[in-house]
Scaffold this motif. Structure first.
Motif, short mmCIF file in Angstrom:
data_model
loop_
_atom_site.label_atom_id
_atom_site.label_comp_id
_atom_site.label_asym_id
_atom_site.label_seq_id
_atom_site.Cartn_x
_atom_site.Cartn_y
_atom_site.Cartn_z
N LEU A 84 4.45 -0.52 -1.95
CA LEU A 84 4.47 -1.87 -2.52
C LEU A 84 5.47 -2.01 -3.66
N ARG A 85 5.49 -1.01 -4.53
CA ARG A 85 6.41 -1.12 -5.66
C ARG A 85 7.86 -1.19 -5.20
N TRP B 162 -14.33 2.69 -3.42
CA TRP B 162 -13.02 2.49 -4.05
C TRP B 162 -12.44 3.80 -4.56
N ALA C 75 8.52 -4.60 -3.93
CA ALA C 75 8.59 -5.58 -5.02
C ALA C 75 9.91 -5.44 -5.79
N VAL C 76 10.32 -4.20 -6.05
CA VAL C 76 11.57 -3.98 -6.79
C VAL C 76 12.76 -4.48 -5.97
N LEU D 167 -4.52 4.48 -2.16
CA LEU D 167 -4.09 3.16 -2.63
C LEU D 167 -2.99 3.30 -3.68
#
Lengths: 322, 460
Positions: free
Chosen positions: A57-58, A42, A61-62, A49
């Motif tokens: 991803l942000r 990880w 999403a926004v 990541l």
């Protein structure tokens, strides 16, 4: 190619039964030791990541969040739920851009992939000569040029007094000359031509790389069997390149559906919206109409549309290769 | 052995993806975008650095003004340079962008990085969102309220976001005017010795030019620039009064662009298109191409504004002329699109007082007024009897200034129909006039389509 793999995985049932007990033991041991290596794993993945989360991803999403509001980008916003999506699906003005995007697929995907196959085959045949290297470089050059520069260059070439019209006049086809990017019938194909020019090099290079992997003995065998160039191409080259072709088609279809730069630079959607594409529409909605909510909703729809078009290609390719 | 292992991993994949998605959502701001309530914008008035008579100044301490100007227009820079010469404590930090970029960035720049002085695009939404300084206080302090009211009318926005009345949210560096420029050499070739006195004479001149193999009108109309709006609006003012057009631009309730007079105007424009008076490739001509063709003698007329006067006086010295759109009958009233070169101050600007002082200086200082004319080519704002620099007789600048006086006399100033809403130009006018130019749209449907878009934009 995948066949041998299948062969090794099918084991006689008896052996599996006999091995099951030691295997379970081994797994238990591994589970006890797992935390440490997993954590290290990880840690290695973490930087990528985080970048993926913050920059991919942000924003998604926004965008999804904004698409549920009526907002002008500066003032207060109002929750409208799925209202923006309803607006998009009931607005007849929006159908045009989506149709244009699908028309662009012909120029952005079909032309470069078909032509790329032809060019790559030709280059491979003359692989020994210096010409092959030169041809490869020239064809790949458009990929190195920023799309904006390509757009500007082509809008000069295609302008009413540009090189294309000069050449046409020179060979006595003066009656065909026009402002190619300003004519309702030719603007979209002209934009498509620019895209084809840019993407041809990429497809050629990908296909060439794929061809270099093909076992030469296959060609030899085919030739011994009396196969001609066409037969070789259809029976050996084409099936072996399935993966590469799928990659080319995926990339170019995405480029066509989400095209923005080339259109923005060369026609800005004109004349009379004849080259308007969804990407440009999103931009106009957000920055000229200052309707961030609808722009984001259209962006989400565009993303879904791209996925819905590209995933079947991927799926088809995977099914095919099994 | 590896099979169950792989299966276990792939079984976990959806979970991992879901975690990533949730994380992405969590990263996103969960509150609604934008400020909750519009910032209340009270009238700014004289503050700390005021002179004895109450008007603000730039003070004496060093000030760096942040400014946001339009690329390609030398006037603001020429004025700020002269201002610094007269007020050495004031220096300028200037950022320049294309007008389209300014239009797109305006709300964000005004909110996040508020400039002291900024070239403004269509401003009603900016004012409504509380991003612009209310200048009523400055207007009283400097006496701008004593100027002819038509000069600043377009810069007033009321509480509902309608322009034309209400508080002052901007100022002009000068006010520009549009009309018809012509090439005097080509005009002589077709026997046009003086500007046409009626629309019929203008039509006749175009026809003669066409017969003589000269392109009658070079006009930009390519890409995202609907340049046929210039002749269209000029024709609107020929066929009807300017009042209803202004009402429409200022979003007065019930206003419509789809009137019988405007239909006649659009039909007249279509007549020009069908007669082949525009260049064949008009839909791929951008503004710069139009200018280079006109300056290069490749067209008799262009419909354009006096911001080009100084440029044409330099590049076509003595060979370019200007006239206002001629009326239907000789001696009739004339009108023109005329708008202040709009500049505003951000609500959160640090040096608003100094910006206001600068704007007042531009309209009142003798040297500044001279620059407004010689560099900008347009009429400065201010009182009607204020200083006017001498102009060369026969020059384009002289002709446009004279035309400005005629428009004021006929009360014929109109704002630009492209400014009615933030989106009307890009979304409606441009594609519609491009279709008209290509013969793919008729005048009736053109006006109806624009009116429909307008209503949905004003209503929302």
């Amino acid at each position: 190619m995948p066949r041998p793999v299948e062969g090794t995985t099918t084991r006689p049932p008896g052996r599996v039964a006999a091995e099951s007990s030691p295997a379970e033991k081994g797994r238990r041991v591994r589970r006890a030791r797992r935390p440490a290596p997993a954590l290290v794993g990880w840690l290695f993945v973490a930087p990528a990541l985080v970048m993926y989360g913050v920059f991919v991803l942000r924003p998604i999403a926004v965008t999804l969040q904004y698409s549920l509001y009526d907002w002008d980008g500066a003032g207060p916003s109002t929750w409208v739920g799925l209202g923006n999506y309803a607006k998009i699906f009931t607005d007849p003005d929006l159908l045009g851009p989506i149709l244009h995007a699908f028309q662009l697929i012909v120029f952005f995907s079909a032309v470069p992939v078909t032509l790329g196959l032809f060019v790559a085959t030709t280059i491979r045949r003359i692989a020994q000569s210096r010409l092959a290297g030169i041809a490869r470089t020239i064809l790949f050059l458009p990929q190195v040029i920023p799309l904006v520069a390509a757009g500007i260059m082509w809008s000069w070439l295609l302008s009413s007094t540009g090189l294309v019209n000069q050449l046409l006049s020179a060979v006595g086809l003066g009656s065909l000359t026009r402002g190619w990017l300003g004519d309702f019938t030719t603007a979209l194909p002209a934009v498509g031509l620019i895209g084809a020019w840019v993407l041809l090099g990429l497809c050629t290079l990908l296909l060439l790389a794929g061809m270099s992997k093909i076992d030469q003995t296959l060609y030899e065998a085919a030739r011994l069997d009396g196969a001609g160039a066409v037969r070789e191409f259809v029976s050996i080259t084409l099936p072996s390149l399935r993966q590469e072709i799928a990659v080319c088609v995926t990339i170019t279809v995405i480029a066509a559906l989400s095209s923005f730069d080339i259109v923005y630079i060369s026609t800005q959607g004109g004349p009379g919206n004849s080259t308007l594409v969804p990407g440009l529409q999103v931009y106009y909605l957000a920055f000229s109409e200052r309707d961030i909510g609808t722009a984001c909703a259209l962006a989400m729809v565009l993303m879904t549309l791209v996925l819905a078009t590209v995933l079947p290609i991927q799926w088809f390719n995977r099914e095919d290769s099994r | 052995m590896s099979v169950p292992h792989v299966r276990a991993r792939s079984g976990r994949r959806p979970f991992t993806l879901a975690t990533l998605c949730v994380a992405g959502l969590a990263l996103a701001a969960c509150s609604a975008p934008g400020s909750e309530a519009p910032a209340s914008s009270s009238a700014a008035g004289p503050s700390a650095t005021a002179t004895a008579d109450g008007a603000p100044t730039c003070g004496t301490a060093p000030v760096t003004m942040s400014a946001y100007f339009e690329t390609g227009f030398p006037l603001p820079k020429a004025l700020t340079d002269e201002f610094t010469k007269q007020n050495p404590n004031v220096t300028w930090n200037i950022r320049e962008d294309q007008f389209a970029v300014i239009t797109q960035n305006a709300p964000r720049v005004l909110a996040d990085n508020p400039p002291d002085l900024m070239r403004l695009p269509q401003m009603s939404e900016l004012a409504k969102d509380g991003l612009l300084k209310n200048m009523d206080g400055y207007a009283t302090a400097f006496g701008w309220d004593t100027w002819p009211s038509s000069q600043l009318e377009q810069l007033r926005v009321d509480d509902a976001g309608r322009r034309g009345t209400g508080s002052l949210y901007g100022m002009g560096l000068n006010f520009s005017l549009t009309g018809v420029f012509y090439n005097k050499d080509l005009a002589a070739k077709i026997g046009m010795t003086s500007p046409p006195a009626t629309l019929a004479e203008l039509d006749a001149a175009m026809e003669k030019a066409k017969q003589a193999g000269i392109t009658p009108i070079q006009q930009f109309n390519g890409g995202a620039t609907g340049g046929l709006l210039f002749p269209l609006q000029n024709l609107m003012a020929v066929y009807g009064p300017t009042g209803p057009v202004n009402d429409w631009i200022f979003n007065k309730p019930g206003a419509t662009i789809d009137t019988p007079a405007n239909l006649q105007a659009a039909q007249h424009l279509e007549k020009w298109v069908k007669a082949g008076y525009f260049a064949k490739d008009v839909n791929s001509v951008d503004y710069a191409t139009m200018m280079s063709r006109f300056i290069g003698g490749k067209g008799l007329f262009i419909f354009d504004g006096d911001w080009e006067s100084a440029n044409l006086d330099k590049q076509m010295a003595g060979k370019a002329g200007f006239f206002l759109m001629p009326p239907l009958e000789a001696g009739g009233k004339q009108a023109a699109m005329s708008a202040p070169l709009t500049f505003g101050v951000a609500e959160k600007a640090k040096n608003a007082d100094c910006a206001a002082f600068f704007l007042n200086w531009v309209a009142t200082d003798q040297k500044a007024r001279e620059i407004a004319v010689t560099v900008g080519g347009s009429h400065p704002l201010g009182l009607p009897d204020a200083f006017m620099p001498p102009t060369t007789p026969g020059s384009v600048t002289a002709a446009t200034l004279e035309a400005g006086a005629k428009v004021v006399q006929d009360n014929g100033a109109m704002d630009f129909i492209a400014n009615a809403t933030g989106a009307i130009y890009a979304k409606s006018w441009t594609p519609q006039v491009q279709k008209l130019a290509a013969g793919q749209q008729n005048p009736e449907d053109l006006l109806a389509a624009v009116q429909k878009d307008y209503e949905s934009q004003v209503g929302s």
